[in-house]
Enzyme design. Structure first.
Site, PDB file in Angstrom:
ATOM      1  N   TRP A  23       1.021  -1.286  -0.013  1.00 45.21           N
ATOM      2  CA  TRP A  23       0.095   0.020   0.058  1.00 45.21           C
ATOM      3  C   TRP A  23       0.948   1.139  -0.070  1.00 45.21           C
ATOM      4  O   TRP A  23       0.741   2.245  -0.638  1.00 45.21           O
ATOM      5  CB  TRP A  23      -1.102   0.080   1.191  1.00 45.21           C
ATOM      6  CG  TRP A  23      -1.894  -1.231   1.019  1.00 45.21           C
ATOM      7  CD1 TRP A  23      -2.159  -2.152   2.117  1.00 45.21           C
ATOM      8  CD2 TRP A  23      -2.943  -1.366  -0.165  1.00 45.21           C
ATOM      9  NE1 TRP A  23      -3.196  -2.918   1.459  1.00 45.21           N
ATOM     10  CE2 TRP A  23      -3.561  -2.456   0.239  1.00 45.21           C
ATOM     11  CE3 TRP A  23      -3.307  -0.648  -1.143  1.00 45.21           C
ATOM     12  CZ2 TRP A  23      -4.581  -3.115  -0.468  1.00 45.21           C
ATOM     13  CZ3 TRP A  23      -4.461  -1.009  -1.878  1.00 45.21           C
ATOM     14  CH2 TRP A  23      -4.973  -2.113  -1.451  1.00 45.21           C
ATOM     15  N   ASP A  50      -1.575   6.588   6.262  1.00 48.64           N
ATOM     16  CA  ASP A  50      -2.809   5.767   5.791  1.00 48.64           C
ATOM     17  C   ASP A  50      -2.784   4.787   6.938  1.00 48.64           C
ATOM     18  O   ASP A  50      -1.873   3.985   7.453  1.00 48.64           O
ATOM     19  CB  ASP A  50      -2.214   4.969   4.645  1.00 48.64           C
ATOM     20  CG  ASP A  50      -3.264   4.124   4.122  1.00 48.64           C
ATOM     21  OD1 ASP A  50      -4.394   3.896   4.994  1.00 48.64           O
ATOM     22  OD2 ASP A  50      -2.910   3.439   3.055  1.00 48.64           O
ATOM     23  N   LYS A  99     -11.701  -1.892   6.589  1.00 45.21           N
ATOM     24  CA  LYS A  99     -10.925  -2.678   7.446  1.00 45.21           C
ATOM     25  C   LYS A  99     -11.335  -2.803   8.938  1.00 45.21           C
ATOM     26  O   LYS A  99     -11.510  -3.790   9.481  1.00 45.21           O
ATOM     27  CB  LYS A  99      -9.474  -2.246   7.598  1.00 45.21           C
ATOM     28  CG  LYS A  99      -9.044  -2.070   6.062  1.00 45.21           C
ATOM     29  CD  LYS A  99      -8.841  -3.371   5.089  1.00 45.21           C
ATOM     30  CE  LYS A  99      -8.766  -3.100   3.664  1.00 45.21           C
ATOM     31  NZ  LYS A  99      -7.470  -2.537   3.464  1.00 45.21           N
TER      32      LYS A  99
HETATM   33  C1  LIG Z   1      -7.223  -1.964   1.962  1.00 41.24           C
HETATM   34  C2  LIG Z   1      -6.030  -0.894   2.101  1.00 41.24           C
HETATM   35  C3  LIG Z   1      -6.018   0.139   1.204  1.00 41.24           C
HETATM   36  C4  LIG Z   1      -7.007   0.007  -0.188  1.00 41.24           C
HETATM   37  O1  LIG Z   1      -8.212   0.451   0.264  1.00 41.24           O
HETATM   38  P1  LIG Z   1      -9.260   1.008  -0.670  1.00 41.24           P
HETATM   39  O2  LIG Z   1     -10.260   1.330   0.090  1.00 41.24           O
HETATM   40  O3  LIG Z   1      -9.746  -0.303  -1.347  1.00 41.24           O
HETATM   41  O4  LIG Z   1      -8.864   1.771  -1.706  1.00 41.24           O
HETATM   42  C5  LIG Z   1      -5.110   1.135   1.361  1.00 41.24           C
HETATM   43  N1  LIG Z   1      -4.321   1.242   2.374  1.00 41.24           N
HETATM   44  C6  LIG Z   1      -4.097   0.140   3.470  1.00 41.24           C
HETATM   45  C7  LIG Z   1      -3.227   0.205   4.383  1.00 41.24           C
HETATM   46  C8  LIG Z   1      -5.169  -0.991   3.218  1.00 41.24           C
HETATM   47  O5  LIG Z   1      -5.156  -1.576   4.330  1.00 41.24           O
END
Ligand SMILES: *Cc1c(COP(=O)(O)O)cnc(C)c1O
Length: 360
Positions: free
Chosen positions: A101, A171, A195
């Site tokens: 990511w 993030d 998540k």
């Molecule tokens: C799942 C995830 C993403 C992507 O998320 P989307 O909503 O599918 O764009 C980005 N960063 C992390 C750390 C993730 O676990």
């Protein structure tokens, strides 16, 4: 009805209580004769839903007044572009590469300016967090970027990097609301909600007000400008209404259960059950350097691909689902987010012990 123990990394398990409440309110939300999916985002009823959601996340995370909370579409991945487009004034930023990511965000940023790799743990399949105490950060960098919890590899920053005064962008998709955070340490915190918070499709962005500006990169779409979204309180266009509603319920569930410090305590307890077993097992082993282990995503392997597959198959049959590791790493991964009850982890470990005995 029988619910499984769902160890999916995302979309992931949500609190049963929240799902039941949503089910009860599905046809008639509190006497208004329609579901939240069917109402105007400009209605009084929805106005209360979004305002309460914001107030509750502010309470939960102790968000200072000089930070805005935005409920946006496009998931976490949309922010990979939005961040550089809004923040790259000098067209330069530093990225710490701790997994897929972070790498995706890094590659996206390269389209808009000079993205510099400050540190990386790619040399050991992202199984650790690199030392970030003295990074090659230069004065002209607009921000420093991290992925705080690495969903795929199961690592987590236990201390934030020394950004040498630069704004930190994080993030937090897979550790969102799993423990208390000091918001003031960040310029931007954002997370896709699927998540640990709600249904897929929404990202929550917590951004310090001085980073919301007009002088974004030329060509930045109106929808991707933080200023557009902030000026309109996330209602520039139709927001992900149902997502905001469910997240709001999860915020209330978290507040009722003691907030983020209580969550942290519970998450540590849950993770310890699994890690302690992995450390003592002769069959299974964790793949992450101990001091960098995530409380949310726990990858493990047997060292034998066939045995891994057998484990995943038998676990699924026993009601422990979505334990297969990410397609890029193999093995297994148990995601044990806030809504995974402690019994789920205890029963999984019992099952693993039995599997170990049978396959010794
Ligand atoms: C799942 C995830 C993403 C992507 O998320 P989307 O909503 O599918 O764009 C980005 N960063 C992390 C750390 C993730 O676990």
């Amino acid at each position: 009805m029988s619910r499984v123990f769902n160890f999916s990394a995302g979309p992931a398990v949500l609190p049963e209580e929240v799902l039941k409440e949503a089910a009860e309110e599905m046809l008639d939300y509190r006497g208004c004769g329609m579901s939240v999916m069917e109402m105007s985002h400009r209605s009084k009823v929805f106005d209360q839903i979004i305002k309460e959601a914001e107030a509750d996340i502010r309470t939960l995370m102790n968000i200072p007044d000089n930070y805005k909370v935005l409920f946006l579409q496009g998931g976490a991945s949309q922010q990979f572009a939005a961040v550089p487009m809004n923040l790259m004034k000098n067209k330069k930023a530093g990225y710490i590469i701790t997994g897929q990511w972070a790498k995706k965000a890094f590659q996206e940023a390269k389209m808009y300016g000079e993205a510099v790799e400050l540190a990386s743990s790619a040399d050991e399949t992202f199984s650790y967090i690199p030392d970030c105490s003295d990074l090659p950060i230069t004065d002209d960098m607009d921000y420093v970027y991290i992925c705080e919890n690495n969903t795929i590899y199961g690592t987590k920053f236990k201390t934030l990097p020394n950004t040498k005064g630069k704004d930190l962008v994080a993030d937090v998709s897979s550790c969102f609301l799993s423990e208390p955070v000091d918001v003031t340490k960040y310029g931007i915190i954002y997370g896709g909600v699927q998540k640990n918070v709600g249904p897929a499709g929404m990202v929550i962005v917590i951004i310090r007000e001085d980073l919301i500006r007009d002088d974004v990169l030329p060509g930045t779409p109106t929808m991707l400008k933080y200023k557009t979204q902030a000026d309109n309180d996330s209602l520039y266009n139709t927001p992900p209404c149902y997502d905001i509603y469910i997240c709001g319920k999860v915020f209330k569930w978290l507040l009722k259960n003691g907030g983020l410090s209580a969550m942290k305590e519970l998450n540590e307890k849950k993770a310890k059950i699994l890690y302690d077993y992995l450390d003592s097992s002769k069959l299974f082993k964790g793949t992450v350097r101990k001091e960098d282990r995530s409380l949310m995503n726990v990858p493990f392997v047997t060292g034998n691909e066939e045995l891994d597959a057998k484990f995943v198959k038998e676990a699924t049959e026993a009601g422990f689902v979505n334990l297969k590791g990410h397609r890029t790493v193999g093995g297994m991964r148990a995601s044990i987010y806030n809504a995974m009850p402690i019994e789920g982890v205890e029963k999984l470990v019992e099952f693993m012990k039995k599997f170990e005995e049978e396959n010794a």
